[in-house]
Design an enzyme around this catalytic site. Structure first.
Site, PDB file in Angstrom:
ATOM      1  N   ASN A   9      -6.342  42.125   2.759  1.00 44.84           N
ATOM      2  CA  ASN A   9      -5.616  40.804   3.142  1.00 44.84           C
ATOM      3  C   ASN A   9      -4.353  41.260   3.549  1.00 44.84           C
ATOM      4  OD1 ASN A   9      -4.196  38.324   2.874  1.00 44.84           O
ATOM      5  ND2 ASN A   9      -4.256  38.198   0.801  1.00 44.84           N
ATOM      6  N   TRP A  10      -4.017  41.020   5.093  1.00 40.85           N
ATOM      7  CA  TRP A  10      -2.849  41.368   5.560  1.00 40.85           C
ATOM      8  C   TRP A  10      -1.548  40.515   5.278  1.00 40.85           C
ATOM      9  CZ3 TRP A  10      -4.405  42.976  11.372  1.00 40.85           C
ATOM     10  CH2 TRP A  10      -5.262  44.032  11.295  1.00 40.85           C
ATOM     11  N   LYS A  11      -1.954  39.410   4.801  1.00 41.16           N
ATOM     12  CA  LYS A  11      -0.913  38.647   4.455  1.00 41.16           C
ATOM     13  C   LYS A  11      -0.058  38.277   5.682  1.00 41.16           C
ATOM     14  CE  LYS A  11      -0.902  39.675  -0.407  1.00 41.16           C
ATOM     15  NZ  LYS A  11      -0.400  39.425  -1.758  1.00 41.16           N
ATOM     16  N   HIS A  94      -5.956  31.553  -2.222  1.00 44.66           N
ATOM     17  CA  HIS A  94      -4.972  32.972  -2.862  1.00 44.66           C
ATOM     18  C   HIS A  94      -3.959  32.290  -3.593  1.00 44.66           C
ATOM     19  CE1 HIS A  94      -2.333  36.258  -2.593  1.00 44.66           C
ATOM     20  NE2 HIS A  94      -3.260  37.027  -2.521  1.00 44.66           N
ATOM     21  N   GLU A  96      -1.143  32.848  -3.686  1.00 44.62           N
ATOM     22  CA  GLU A  96       0.319  32.528  -2.725  1.00 44.62           C
ATOM     23  C   GLU A  96       0.120  31.209  -2.052  1.00 44.62           C
ATOM     24  OE1 GLU A  96       0.320  36.215  -0.588  1.00 44.62           O
ATOM     25  OE2 GLU A  96       0.703  37.276  -2.641  1.00 44.62           O
ATOM     26  N   GLU A 166      -7.994  37.522  -8.938  1.00 42.72           N
ATOM     27  CA  GLU A 166      -6.711  38.365  -8.654  1.00 42.72           C
ATOM     28  C   GLU A 166      -5.668  37.489  -9.709  1.00 42.72           C
ATOM     29  OE1 GLU A 166      -6.430  39.530  -4.289  1.00 42.72           O
ATOM     30  OE2 GLU A 166      -5.439  37.553  -4.796  1.00 42.72           O
ATOM     31  N   GLY A 172       1.362  41.951  -5.787  1.00 37.40           N
ATOM     32  CA  GLY A 172       2.622  42.457  -5.187  1.00 37.40           C
ATOM     33  C   GLY A 172       3.749  43.157  -6.113  1.00 37.40           C
ATOM     34  N   SER A 211      -2.959  44.538  -6.382  1.00 38.02           N
ATOM     35  CA  SER A 211      -2.438  45.968  -6.564  1.00 38.02           C
ATOM     36  C   SER A 211      -3.606  46.993  -6.546  1.00 38.02           C
ATOM     37  CB  SER A 211      -1.159  45.965  -7.849  1.00 38.02           C
ATOM     38  OG  SER A 211      -0.130  45.293  -7.631  1.00 38.02           O
ATOM     39  N   GLY A 232      -4.080  44.133  -0.951  1.00 37.75           N
ATOM     40  CA  GLY A 232      -2.847  43.537  -0.284  1.00 37.75           C
ATOM     41  C   GLY A 232      -2.246  44.667   0.514  1.00 37.75           C
ATOM     42  N   GLY A 233      -0.998  44.992  -0.068  1.00 34.47           N
ATOM     43  CA  GLY A 233      -0.348  46.281   0.512  1.00 34.47           C
ATOM     44  C   GLY A 233      -1.063  47.447   1.204  1.00 34.47           C
TER      45      GLY A 233
HETATM   46  C1  3PY Z   1      -2.454  41.874  -3.595  1.00 37.21           C
HETATM   47  O1  3PY Z   1      -3.178  42.748  -4.049  1.00 37.21           O
HETATM   48  O2  3PY Z   1      -1.381  41.846  -3.465  1.00 37.21           O
HETATM   49  C2  3PY Z   1      -3.029  40.609  -3.048  1.00 37.21           C
HETATM   50  O3  3PY Z   1      -2.746  39.697  -3.211  1.00 37.21           O
HETATM   51  C3  3PY Z   1      -4.415  40.863  -2.175  1.00 37.21           C
HETATM   52  O4  3PY Z   1      -5.107  39.444  -1.764  1.00 37.21           O
END
Ligand code: 3PY
Length: 249
Positions: A9-11, A94, A96, A166, A172, A211, A232-233
């Site tokens: 998930n590149w966000k 998600h 967010e 999640e 994050g 994470s 994520g990151g």
């Molecule tokens: C994360 O791991 O930060 C996420 O939100 C993956 O979607």
């Protein structure tokens, strides 16, 4: 037997130049024997993913979608448009989006149905906040979030979803649920799916997100109901993303 699935998930990150490097690194290092993999990119870069990943088993997808089919919804992108771009997956719900765009579980469910109707797979995210966990509400919160989606699906539809657990407090923040904590929630989610249809529940991939990194991925994915990760990151560096995929074996 469920295959492991690792989704990046590149966000809201990336540029044409950075994506080109990332995608070519992933393509050249990916071994399809290890796991299924996909990247969920910002909408303007989906065509770039299509071009870079064409002919590769790595899928691509979006991070959100409109619940509407078409019409006067300025700024929205429909499921049909994403399918037209070759998307295989769409993340819905998600945390967010739930937090910053006030998305309700009902809206998330409508989006999931729109994604399935367009022939793609929704990755339905559920998860509790820190306050909810500390109040002992984790099971109730994630159950209610998933229930809205399940209400709208028959057994056929059930097999077409991926679920991602999640915990919001792990997103994050660098904090991760322990493998045992995550497994407990995943097992409950699978039991909830089984209330609807036991055979289909056995096929649904339930990913852990929050994470997940190369150094904790193996332990998490070794749990019986953790079928991969929503990353994520660590999905923004080819070496880390590939290391997580490798940890799925
Ligand atoms: C994360 O791991 O930060 C996420 O939100 C993956 O979607």
């Amino acid at each position: 037997m469920r295959r492991k699935l690792v989704v990046g998930n590149w966000k809201m990150n990336g540029s044409r130049a950075a994506n080109a490097t990332l995608l070519s690194g992933i393509v050249s290092g990916f071994d399809a024997a290890t796991a299924e993999a996909a990247v969920c990119a910002p909408a303007p870069y989906l065509a770039q993913c299509e071009a870079a990943l064409a002919g590769s088993p790595i899928g691509w997808g979006a991070q959100d979608v409109s619940a509407h089919a078409s019409g006067a919804y300025t700024g929205e992108v429909s499921a049909q448009m994403l399918a037209d771009l070759g998307c295989r997956y769409v993340i819905v719900g998600h945390s967010e989006r739930r937090a910053y765009h006030a998305e309700s579980s009902e809206l998330v469910a409508q989006k999931a149905v729109a994604v399935i109707a367009a022939g793609m797979t929704p990755i339905v995210c559920v998860g509790e906040t820190l306050d909810e966990r500390e109040a002992g509400q984790t099971s109730v919160v994630v159950r209610n979030q998933l229930a809205q989606v399940l209400e709208r699906l028959d057994a056929d539809g059930l097999e077409k979803i991926v679920v991602a657990y999640e915990p919001v407090w792990a997103i994050g923040t660098g904090r991760t649920a322990t493998p045992e904590m995550a497994q407990e929630v995943h097992a409950r989610l699978r039991a909830q799916l089984a209330e609807k249809n036991a055979v289909a529940a056995g096929k649904v991939q339930i990913l852990y997100g929050g994470s997940m990194k190369p150094d904790n991925a193996k332990e998490l994915m070794a749990q019986p109901d953790i079928d991969g990760g929503l990353i994520g990151g660590a999905a923004l560096k080819a070496a880390d993303f590939l290391a997580i995929i490798h940890a799925a074996t």
